[in-house]
Write an enzyme that holds these catalytic residues in place. Sequence first.
Site, PDB file in Angstrom:
ATOM      1  N   SER A 142       0.833  -1.204   0.000  1.00  0.00           N
ATOM      2  CA  SER A 142       0.000   0.000   0.000  1.00  0.00           C
ATOM      3  C   SER A 142       0.869   1.255   0.000  1.00  0.00           C
ATOM      4  O   SER A 142       1.658   1.458  -0.906  1.00  0.00           O
ATOM      5  CB  SER A 142      -0.962  -0.031   1.185  1.00  0.00           C
ATOM      6  OG  SER A 142      -1.934   0.985   1.074  1.00  0.00           O
ATOM      7  N   ASP A 297      -2.281   6.564  -3.891  1.00  0.00           N
ATOM      8  CA  ASP A 297      -1.111   5.863  -3.365  1.00  0.00           C
ATOM      9  C   ASP A 297      -0.701   4.749  -4.333  1.00  0.00           C
ATOM     10  O   ASP A 297      -1.368   4.517  -5.346  1.00  0.00           O
ATOM     11  CB  ASP A 297      -1.385   5.355  -1.946  1.00  0.00           C
ATOM     12  CG  ASP A 297      -2.411   4.236  -1.897  1.00  0.00           C
ATOM     13  OD1 ASP A 297      -3.162   4.074  -2.864  1.00  0.00           O
ATOM     14  OD2 ASP A 297      -2.464   3.523  -0.872  1.00  0.00           O
ATOM     15  N   ASP A 301      -5.578   2.420  -3.694  1.00  0.00           N
ATOM     16  CA  ASP A 301      -6.778   2.255  -2.870  1.00  0.00           C
ATOM     17  C   ASP A 301      -7.058   3.494  -2.027  1.00  0.00           C
ATOM     18  O   ASP A 301      -8.126   3.608  -1.429  1.00  0.00           O
ATOM     19  CB  ASP A 301      -6.705   0.991  -2.013  1.00  0.00           C
ATOM     20  CG  ASP A 301      -5.585   0.997  -0.982  1.00  0.00           C
ATOM     21  OD1 ASP A 301      -4.740   1.914  -1.000  1.00  0.00           O
ATOM     22  OD2 ASP A 301      -5.557   0.067  -0.152  1.00  0.00           O
TER      23      ASP A 301
END
Length: 573
Positions: A142, A297, A301
């Site tokens: 992430s 990012d 998400d």
Amino acid sequence: MHWKSKMAHWLEYLPPEDPLSMELQIEPQPEDCFYKDLEFGTAGMRGRLGPGTNRMNIFTVRKAVAGLAKHIIELGQDAMNQGVALAYDCRHKSPEFALESAKILGMYGIRTYLFKELRPTPVLSFAVRHLGAAAGIMITASHNPPEYNGLKVYGPDGAQLPPEAADNIVKKIETIESEFSFDRPDEKELQQQGVLFYVGKQIDNAYLDSLTTIQLNKKFSSDLSIVFTPLHGTATHLVRKGLAGAGFYKVTFVKEQMHPDADFSTVESPNPEEHSAFELAIEYGERVDADILLATDPDADRLGVAVKNNQGQYTVLTGNQIGALMLHYLLKKKRLPCNGAMINTIVTSDLGRAIAFDFGVKTLNTLTGFKFIAEKIAEFEKTEEYKFLFGYEESYGYLIGDFVRDKDAVQAAVFIAEVAAFYKNQGKSLYEGLMDLFEKYGYYQESLQSIQLDGKDGARQISRIMDVFRNDPPEIINDIPVLVLEDYLTSESTHIPSGIKAPIDLPKENVLKFKLADESWFCIRPSGTEPKCRFYFAVKGETMSDSQEKLSLIEKEVMGQVDSLLDYVSSGI
């Protein structure tokens, strides 16, 4: 097994010229590499890249995926045939980890649908549902720094795993004696056996078709000026297509950040929550006089948004503010069912609840983590008690259309552009739209403080913070009485002045929330994926300056108590 024994086992197995072996021999903190196994939970696992059982590497990935494979086998042949959708982002080792995951699944006879190139996390969630797969794997860390990578696992509904499934996979992982014991087929063998399939554009096209369903007004003029950056991540193609499909063509792309880069070389952090991530986008915005700046990012998400304030300077909105703007617009423009519901988390601003109440829409809270929002959506589908309208969390995650079951920055980018166009057609900026919401519902302000405490000592310090605040809760903060302690680990809410307790109907999690008499609150939550402890603060004021002063004071007092506690723990007293 003692960490030194684990390390000796690795050095015995790995050839001296192996990069992991060479790295291990110069590792300054070998104990941290082996003192525990990298934890697997509902969000999968995430950690620093490197050698050892407590690091992300080819061997820890193989072991985790083997646990998933055993779980799928237990579900039966149909689940094995339904297979696993598998995608990866731009990080170091992501393509290698994805292919190794496919090989492990193929070794167990489980079909795999592997994306040919990198893709956003929400597209993986969509692919699980679109393909009717039994599970999904997304290789990503992430928004973490470049030295991290991770592995998220999804269930057949396209949501991150529920606790029961994650626990079962952990049990399967624990039955694997050695991470060095896998005899995997090669890529060509898997394709010849009919268990490895490559996918790509057909999934993208189906996703983009679904994306058109969230648009509420297709008559906006296309003169909204947008600057977009994927922060070196995966969102470029789909955000470009999504904006064009919604009628937004006046888009300027931050060219230095458009291509994947595992080192995220132009930013300190590839996290749109960080204002510094917008530095280049702001330069572009000033050059073209953009109405709105958008940043996603690396795995797309999370979405960050910046707009011009009343002084003409770009300001980065918080996740709570972006969510409130989208929610208000959606409820204003959408035909609302009588049983509509909005879902957010226990650490999300109460502004969303106030907006929802104004429109007669129910607000349901979940624990932090989008898997819990997805779980509620699935519950709605079964019981039909509520109709899902919108879900969001303060950490820049939003969901408008439930064809995805994780937070989706591509959806959010297209939808917030429509919201900005709505205000522009009224002669207002998005910032002025936010001020209208504050004026109507109250000046809600929030902040987040995070402390990083690495290694075994860090885990001990975080545990101590939670123990002290849980067992000896503060009664007054800033001369304001603390009325309620919500302890989500014990599932009990305690009215502090009277000691009266009430049950909390949510899953157990190590989180504490303190509610003050003036509608302020703060929450303490250790991260499940990083060596961090997070402190959330929220207030409501009569004016902007009033709310900002309240926020500053509560933040200062609570963090002062935390600092004193850390000093005490560090001193060894």
